[in-house]
Motif scaffolding. Structure first.
Motif, short mmCIF file in Angstrom:
data_model
loop_
_atom_site.label_atom_id
_atom_site.label_comp_id
_atom_site.label_asym_id
_atom_site.label_seq_id
_atom_site.Cartn_x
_atom_site.Cartn_y
_atom_site.Cartn_z
N CYS A 18 1.89 3.49 6.44
CA CYS A 18 3.34 3.44 6.62
C CYS A 18 3.79 2.10 7.18
CB CYS A 18 3.80 4.58 7.53
SG CYS A 18 3.62 6.22 6.79
N SER A 19 3.00 1.53 8.07
CA SER A 19 3.30 0.19 8.57
C SER A 19 3.14 -0.84 7.46
CB SER A 19 2.38 -0.15 9.75
OG SER A 19 2.62 0.70 10.84
N LEU A 20 2.11 -0.67 6.62
CA LEU A 20 1.91 -1.57 5.49
C LEU A 20 3.13 -1.55 4.57
CD1 LEU A 20 -0.48 -3.30 4.12
CD2 LEU A 20 -0.64 -1.33 2.57
N TRP A 21 3.63 -0.36 4.31
CA TRP A 21 4.80 -0.20 3.46
C TRP A 21 6.05 -0.76 4.12
CZ3 TRP A 21 6.42 -0.03 -1.15
CH2 TRP A 21 7.58 0.63 -1.55
N ALA A 22 6.26 -0.43 5.39
CA ALA A 22 7.47 -0.88 6.09
C ALA A 22 7.52 -2.40 6.20
CB ALA A 22 7.53 -0.24 7.47
N GLU A 23 6.43 -3.00 6.65
CA GLU A 23 6.43 -4.45 6.86
C GLU A 23 6.35 -5.21 5.54
OE1 GLU A 23 7.32 -5.68 9.47
OE2 GLU A 23 6.84 -4.26 11.06
N MET A 81 12.85 5.47 -1.41
CA MET A 81 11.69 6.31 -1.71
C MET A 81 11.27 7.13 -0.50
SD MET A 81 9.01 4.00 -3.86
CE MET A 81 9.40 3.39 -5.50
N SER A 82 10.94 8.37 -0.74
CA SER A 82 10.33 9.18 0.31
C SER A 82 8.88 8.73 0.48
CB SER A 82 10.35 10.66 -0.08
OG SER A 82 9.52 10.90 -1.20
N LEU A 83 8.26 9.11 1.57
CA LEU A 83 6.87 8.74 1.78
C LEU A 83 5.97 9.34 0.71
CD1 LEU A 83 6.57 9.06 5.67
CD2 LEU A 83 7.00 7.02 4.29
N GLU A 135 6.73 9.84 -2.33
CA GLU A 135 6.91 9.06 -3.54
C GLU A 135 6.22 7.70 -3.44
OE1 GLU A 135 11.29 10.54 -5.13
OE2 GLU A 135 11.18 9.13 -3.43
N ALA A 136 6.27 7.10 -2.27
CA ALA A 136 5.72 5.76 -2.09
C ALA A 136 4.19 5.74 -2.06
CB ALA A 136 6.26 5.14 -0.81
N LYS A 137 3.59 6.76 -1.46
CA LYS A 137 2.14 6.73 -1.22
C LYS A 137 1.32 6.55 -2.48
CE LYS A 137 -1.39 7.10 1.60
NZ LYS A 137 -2.51 7.19 0.67
N PRO A 138 1.51 7.33 -3.54
CA PRO A 138 0.67 7.09 -4.73
C PRO A 138 0.90 5.73 -5.36
CG PRO A 138 2.38 8.74 -5.18
CD PRO A 138 2.38 8.51 -3.71
N LEU A 139 2.10 5.20 -5.25
CA LEU A 139 2.37 3.88 -5.79
C LEU A 139 1.61 2.81 -5.00
CD1 LEU A 139 6.22 4.15 -6.45
CD2 LEU A 139 4.35 4.39 -8.10
N ILE A 140 1.55 2.99 -3.69
CA ILE A 140 0.80 2.06 -2.84
C ILE A 140 -0.68 2.11 -3.18
CG2 ILE A 140 0.12 1.56 -0.46
CD1 ILE A 140 2.91 2.71 0.35
N ASP A 141 -1.23 3.32 -3.29
CA ASP A 141 -2.65 3.48 -3.63
C ASP A 141 -2.96 2.81 -4.97
OD1 ASP A 141 -3.23 4.88 -1.33
OD2 ASP A 141 -2.99 6.85 -2.26
N ALA A 142 -2.10 3.05 -5.96
CA ALA A 142 -2.34 2.49 -7.29
C ALA A 142 -2.25 0.97 -7.27
CB ALA A 142 -1.33 3.07 -8.28
N SER A 143 -1.33 0.43 -6.50
CA SER A 143 -1.18 -1.02 -6.41
C SER A 143 -2.41 -1.66 -5.80
CB SER A 143 0.07 -1.37 -5.60
OG SER A 143 0.22 -2.77 -5.50
N LEU A 144 -2.91 -1.10 -4.71
CA LEU A 144 -4.12 -1.63 -4.08
C LEU A 144 -5.31 -1.54 -5.04
CD1 LEU A 144 -3.70 -0.17 -0.49
CD2 LEU A 144 -3.58 -2.58 -1.13
N ALA A 145 -5.40 -0.45 -5.79
CA ALA A 145 -6.50 -0.28 -6.74
C ALA A 145 -6.43 -1.33 -7.84
CB ALA A 145 -6.47 1.13 -7.34
N ARG A 146 -5.22 -1.73 -8.23
CA ARG A 146 -5.08 -2.78 -9.24
C ARG A 146 -5.50 -4.14 -8.70
NH1 ARG A 146 -0.51 0.34 -10.82
NH2 ARG A 146 0.89 -0.78 -9.39
#
Length: 323
Positions: A186-191, A286-288, A290-301
């Protein structure tokens, strides 16, 4: 240490704005009140000066200066800051005099993109005694935005402040969506999102203006070993451990070979990647979940790590809990 003082101002408190916070945000300048006290009590005995400070200055800015907020070493800290104040006085008051002239246009541009900024609490411009350049704090149960004129003068002198203002304003705007989430992702997303928004609203902003240069330039250090850096973040995504947070968002150099505060840059890369398919308003709302799978997928890319993220997180959790 100056870097630690500065980055403390960039850490996002896990707070949420009350649902009925509908008042227009206003800025209250309290640097003059601090200045009058510091200069008029210079000849007062130390013990009396601390007592007077706690009584007269302690309650202002929703209690930012109160002993209860930072009790350890309170007397020494107050006296040290009051005695060194004359050395920073001119620069601090210079920021005070021009703050609204700098902040207001940036606010108008931000609100053109996201709508009105609202808060039942004013934003306070203060002498933060080295604690922050900008940030949010829970003060006496009130969600409060603060700008430290002293640290702005120290770290932002002569720079374009637009990106800095956008970053802090976005935190105020975005905080309700974070739902008091305390995990590192959540801090990664916020910042990261705040940094990305700043870069979009101020396309010409340099890494220095985006605060991606402290304590040392972060971008080149991450890009020199991006896979290792990204995997170090992925390993810690679900952590709530302070050591993990400090490794990625504070000036603590406790990941050998990787830059401190790299969470800001990697979070920015994640937000920029997600921004290829989502606009700023969509990302901000985005709700958390909604954001979480997008964050995971981005890091995986960005990187294929040697073990699955789930296994890495479980290993991290076990090592922290002893379980």
């Amino acid at each position: 240490m100056k870097v630690l003082r500065f980055v403390a101002g960039l850490l996002l408190s896990a707070l949420s704005v009350p649902a009925n916070a509908v008042d227009e945000l206003r800025v209250v300048d309290l640097t003059g009140e601090f200045d009058r006290f510091a200069m008029s009590t210079a000849e007062m005995p130390d013990a009396d000066r601390v007592i007077a400070f706690e009584k007269q200055i302690g309650p202002i800015a929703n209690g930012f200066y109160e002993r209860d907020r930072r009790p350890e070493g309170y007397d020494f800290r107050i006296l040290t800051q009051l005695k060194t104040y004359p050395g920073r006085r001119s620069e601090t008051l210079a920021i005070s005099r021009k703050f609204n002239r700098l902040f207001t246009p940036a606010r108008h541009r931000f609100e053109a993109a996201f709508g009105p900024l609202t808060s039942r609490q004013p934003a306070y411009l203060i002498d933060s005694m080295g604690e922050l350049d900008g940030g949010t704090r829970e003060l006496n149960g009130k969600y409060t935005m603060l700008f430290g004129a002293d640290v702005i003068a120290e770290f932002h002198a002569g720079k374009n402040l637009d990106a800095f203002f956008y970053h802090e304003m976005f935190h105020l705007y975005h905080e309700p969506a974070l739902a008091k989430c305390m995990t590192l992702w959540c801090s990664l997303w916020a910042e990261g999102l705040a940094t990305y928004v700043s870069s979009r609203l101020d396309p010409g902003a340099t890494d220095e203006e985006l605060v991606l240069n402290l304590p040392k330039p972060i971008r080149p250090a991450v890009e020199a070993n991006r896979k290792r850096a990204v995997c170090a973040v992925a390993l810690r995504l679900d952590s709530t451990a302070y050591d993990d947070f400090s490794a990625l968002f504070q000036g603590d150099d406790n990941l050998p070979g990787l830059p401190s505060r790299m969470g800001y840059y990697i979070g920015f890369l994640v937000a920029r990647d997600i921004g290829r398919t989502h606009d700023l308003q969509q990302m901000a709302k985005m709700s958390l979940s909604e954001a979480k799978p997008l964050i995971d997928a981005s890091l995986a890319r960005m990187a294929t790590c040697g073990q699955s993220t789930t296994e890495a997180r479980e290993r991290s959790r076990t090592s922290r809990t002893g379980g």
